[in-house]
Design an enzyme around this catalytic site. Sequence first.
Site, PDB file in Angstrom:
ATOM      1  N   LYS A 121       0.837  -1.214   0.000  1.00 17.20           N
ATOM      2  CA  LYS A 121       0.000   0.000   0.000  1.00 17.20           C
ATOM      3  C   LYS A 121       0.866   1.257   0.000  1.00 17.20           C
ATOM      4  O   LYS A 121       0.620   2.188  -0.767  1.00 17.20           O
ATOM      5  CB  LYS A 121      -0.897   0.062   1.251  1.00 17.20           C
ATOM      6  CG  LYS A 121      -1.851  -1.080   1.428  1.00 17.20           C
ATOM      7  CD  LYS A 121      -2.780  -0.842   2.612  1.00 17.20           C
ATOM      8  CE  LYS A 121      -2.083  -0.793   3.965  1.00 17.20           C
ATOM      9  NZ  LYS A 121      -1.545  -2.064   4.432  1.00 17.20           N
ATOM     10  N   ARG A 171      11.183  -3.086  13.334  1.00 17.13           N
ATOM     11  CA  ARG A 171      10.182  -2.292  14.067  1.00 17.13           C
ATOM     12  C   ARG A 171       9.594  -3.119  15.204  1.00 17.13           C
ATOM     13  O   ARG A 171       9.364  -4.313  15.041  1.00 17.13           O
ATOM     14  CB  ARG A 171       9.048  -1.929  13.094  1.00 17.13           C
ATOM     15  CG  ARG A 171       9.059  -0.509  12.648  1.00 17.13           C
ATOM     16  CD  ARG A 171       8.129  -0.264  11.502  1.00 17.13           C
ATOM     17  NE  ARG A 171       6.762  -0.757  11.694  1.00 17.13           N
ATOM     18  CZ  ARG A 171       5.801  -0.621  10.788  1.00 17.13           C
ATOM     19  NH1 ARG A 171       6.043  -0.017   9.659  1.00 17.13           N
ATOM     20  NH2 ARG A 171       4.598  -1.083  11.014  1.00 17.13           N
TER      21      ARG A 171
HETATM   22  P1  AMP Z   1       0.968   0.325   9.943  1.00 13.43           P
HETATM   23  O1  AMP Z   1       2.354   0.837   9.830  1.00 13.43           O
HETATM   24  O2  AMP Z   1       0.042   0.877   8.903  1.00 13.43           O
HETATM   25  O3  AMP Z   1       0.892  -1.173  10.020  1.00 13.43           O
HETATM   26  O4  AMP Z   1       0.398   0.891  11.340  1.00 13.43           O
HETATM   27  C1  AMP Z   1       1.070   0.642  12.549  1.00 13.43           C
HETATM   28  C2  AMP Z   1       0.114   0.672  13.718  1.00 13.43           C
HETATM   29  O5  AMP Z   1      -0.516   1.963  13.816  1.00 13.43           O
HETATM   30  C3  AMP Z   1      -1.037  -0.309  13.625  1.00 13.43           C
HETATM   31  O6  AMP Z   1      -0.678  -1.616  14.031  1.00 13.43           O
HETATM   32  C4  AMP Z   1      -2.046   0.337  14.588  1.00 13.43           C
HETATM   33  O7  AMP Z   1      -1.663   0.147  15.936  1.00 13.43           O
HETATM   34  C5  AMP Z   1      -1.868   1.815  14.272  1.00 13.43           C
HETATM   35  N1  AMP Z   1      -2.763   2.256  13.192  1.00 13.43           N
HETATM   36  C6  AMP Z   1      -2.416   2.645  11.931  1.00 13.43           C
HETATM   37  N2  AMP Z   1      -3.493   3.008  11.219  1.00 13.43           N
HETATM   38  C7  AMP Z   1      -4.561   2.839  12.037  1.00 13.43           C
HETATM   39  C8  AMP Z   1      -5.974   3.034  11.892  1.00 13.43           C
HETATM   40  N3  AMP Z   1      -6.528   3.472  10.740  1.00 13.43           N
HETATM   41  N4  AMP Z   1      -6.770   2.757  12.960  1.00 13.43           N
HETATM   42  C9  AMP Z   1      -6.259   2.330  14.123  1.00 13.43           C
HETATM   43  N5  AMP Z   1      -4.944   2.113  14.322  1.00 13.43           N
HETATM   44  C10 AMP Z   1      -4.097   2.368  13.307  1.00 13.43           C
END
Ligand code: AMP
Length: 210
Positions: free
Chosen positions: A15, A155
């Site tokens: 994405k 991470r």
């Molecule tokens: P990502 O890097 O997109 O996987 O996001 C890392 C973390 O941020 C996720 O595991 C959630 O804890 C939080 N997060 C990101 N986007 C959202 C969202 N739209 N709603 C809730 N938590 C989010």
Amino acid sequence: MIDAIVFLGIQGSGKGTQAKLLAERTGFQHINIGDLLREQVNLGTELGIEVKSVITRGELVSDHLVFKVVEASLCPGCPGIIFDGFPRNQAQAEHLVSHYRLARVYYLDLSESEALSRMQGRQVCSKCGANYHLTNHPPAQPGVCDICNGALIIRADDAPEAIACRIKAFFQETYALKDFFSRLGVLKTIPANLSVTEIENIIQSDFTLD
Ligand code: AMP
């Protein structure tokens, strides 16, 4: 209302890569909620302190905090927004359609096993944030960033227990949004195992600015 495009997909589906390419081509603002939340954690803000443990466990941050982060990051005057990692549940999807003119949702379709293998080898530069993968995109020198020589790290939310939790949250909360957006007539599904350029070309022939 401002135009919005959404990238939907399991972790590791690409994405972020496609959102960035589309933002460069269209001039739309790219909003990655995960990056914005991690930035708050690193800055040690009140919000960052509040969400740190939730992110580290791989759970979803509460909707009202996510809406706050989105609103605070909007760039006035941008022709549109590309959301990457938002929405992730039904309440967020409803918020999105009531606040933005939703032009398209690209669902990058990847199997759970492929997502797991992509996430498990992931490394990120501690200085500039560039992404690497031990087998798919290794750095020239192990553990060192090709761009800035920073140290590569894993991470905290790419630890095995957190990965399992994030995948579970995807299937429990996010996956069903595919049908929601399909009913709205805005969904386009793209196989995420195609090359970056092939996916970019599909999106390019699907979405052009008038
Ligand atoms: P990502 O890097 O997109 O996987 O996001 C890392 C973390 O941020 C996720 O595991 C959630 O804890 C939080 N997060 C990101 N986007 C959202 C969202 N739209 N709603 C809730 N938590 C989010």
